[in-house]
Design a protein around this motif. Structure first.
Motif, PDB file in Angstrom:
ATOM      1  N   HIS A  68      59.967  59.025  15.276  1.00 19.71           N
ATOM      2  CA  HIS A  68      59.766  60.328  15.928  1.00 19.71           C
ATOM      3  C   HIS A  68      60.711  61.369  15.339  1.00 19.71           C
ATOM      4  N   GLN A  69      60.776  61.419  14.033  1.00 22.23           N
ATOM      5  CA  GLN A  69      61.696  62.324  13.361  1.00 22.23           C
ATOM      6  C   GLN A  69      61.370  63.794  13.599  1.00 22.23           C
ATOM      7  N   GLN A  70      60.141  64.061  14.042  1.00 21.25           N
ATOM      8  CA  GLN A  70      59.735  65.452  14.233  1.00 21.25           C
ATOM      9  C   GLN A  70      60.337  66.070  15.487  1.00 21.25           C
ATOM     10  N   GLN A  71      60.966  65.269  16.337  1.00 18.65           N
ATOM     11  CA  GLN A  71      61.577  65.818  17.538  1.00 18.65           C
ATOM     12  C   GLN A  71      62.968  65.249  17.737  1.00 18.65           C
TER      13      GLN A  71
END
Length: 323
Positions: free
Chosen positions: A71-74
């Motif tokens: 979940h690197q996008q958040q």
């Protein structure tokens, strides 16, 4: 999901966090199930995850590291803990800082956690036990400063021993600690007396752990409850504690509102306190994730019910089985 300010760090964290002890070392824990529950929690808005090296000797940390990568996008806030060097929980007043947290040990296990997590920086590193007698020992303070200057840790916290919410007050006054993790629930209201007012004054974040009193406040503990071999709760719910816990739960049952579970009521009680930054129930199963995160809807308990629950305060003292 409602967000709350995490003390002077100014982070905005989910008021329902995720306690990851059950993801490793508990009887019945299984990685595939844990990963599904963790992913579901993120989708439900959870952004604060609390783990420790002591949860499976780094296993839980590795699960969290993989979650962060997925979940690197958040932004997911990572909180972990340094175990005491003597690997004894809780600490005792006879233990010295050298027994538990010499500088070399603090730095060694910070590095171990960074490796397990696969991260360059830990958001919140906590001491997994504490004695306030160590407050003014400059050795741990310099270690904290070094790790922050090196960019390896953003903020530091203390996880207070069970039923000892005031065993950290002088330490908090040093200015080196950004958060305190303490048992706080319908039964354990003692942190409100002295700890919470000091945290408010110093702008220190509060993590409320053990929101369900190890299961008692889910309504699932009775005088006949038994635990499988290997389940740590078997050593916690000794007959003395099991019977008393069940009796306290029984007195609560009549006040649970229609259409609400005891567990939901327990979480909503904690969230009524504005000094709490986040609470960290364990959520091994997906149904638990949905139930717990669903409580973060901004709805408050009625003042009448809240006042009634305050009458169920249960002050306890540490004993041989209260690890």
């Amino acid at each position: 999901m409602q967000l709350r300010r995490f003390g002077r760090t100014d982070w905005k964290v989910s008021e329902i966090g995720y306690g990851m002890w059950g993801a490793s070392g508990w009887k019945g824990s299984e990685d595939t199930q844990s990963e599904k529950s963790l992913d579901l929690a993120v989708s439900q808005g959870v952004n604060f995850f609390d783990t420790a090296w002591g949860y499976g000797e780094g296993h839980s940390e590795r699960l969290l590291g993989k979650l962060v990568k997925r979940h690197q996008q958040q932004k997911l806030y990572v909180a972990t803990k340094i175990p005491p060097m003597n690997f004894k929980w809780p600490s005792k007043k006879s233990y010295t800082l050298d027994d538990c947290f010499p500088v070399s040990h603090i730095k060694e296990f910070t590095e171990k956690s960074l490796t397990n997590l696969g991260l360059e920086k830990i958001d919140l590193m906590q001491f997994h036990v504490w004695e306030d007698a160590w407050a003014n020992d400059e050795r741990w303070q310099r270690a904290v400063e070094d790790l922050q200057k090196e960019g390896k840790v953003d903020a530091f916290g203390i996880s207070v021993n069970r039923w000892e919410p005031e065993n950290c007050l002088e330490t908090l006054k040093t200015g080196k600690i950004d958060s305190v993790q303490v048992i706080y629930n319908i039964f354990d209201q003692a942190p409100e007396d002295v700890l919470f007012p000091l945290c408010k004054k110093l702008d220190i974040a509060v993590i409320a752990r053990v929101p369900f009193d190890e299961g008692t406040l889910t309504g699932s503990i009775t005088k006949d409850t038994t635990f499988e071999p290997g389940d740590w709760r078997a050593s916690y719910f000794v007959p003395e504690n099991l019977i008393s816990s069940a009796e306290h739960a029984d007195r609560l049952r009549p006040v649970v509102p229609a259409g609400m579970s005891m567990a939901e009521m327990a979480l909503r009680f904690i969230l009524m306190n504005g000094e709490v930054s986040t609470t960290i129930p364990g959520m091994r199963k997906e149904r638990n994730v949905l139930a717990n995160t669903g409580v973060s809807d901004g709805t408050k308990l009625s003042q009448e019910l809240f006042n009634e629950l305050r009458k169920h305060r249960w002050d306890r003292e540490p004993t041989s089985w209260s690890q």
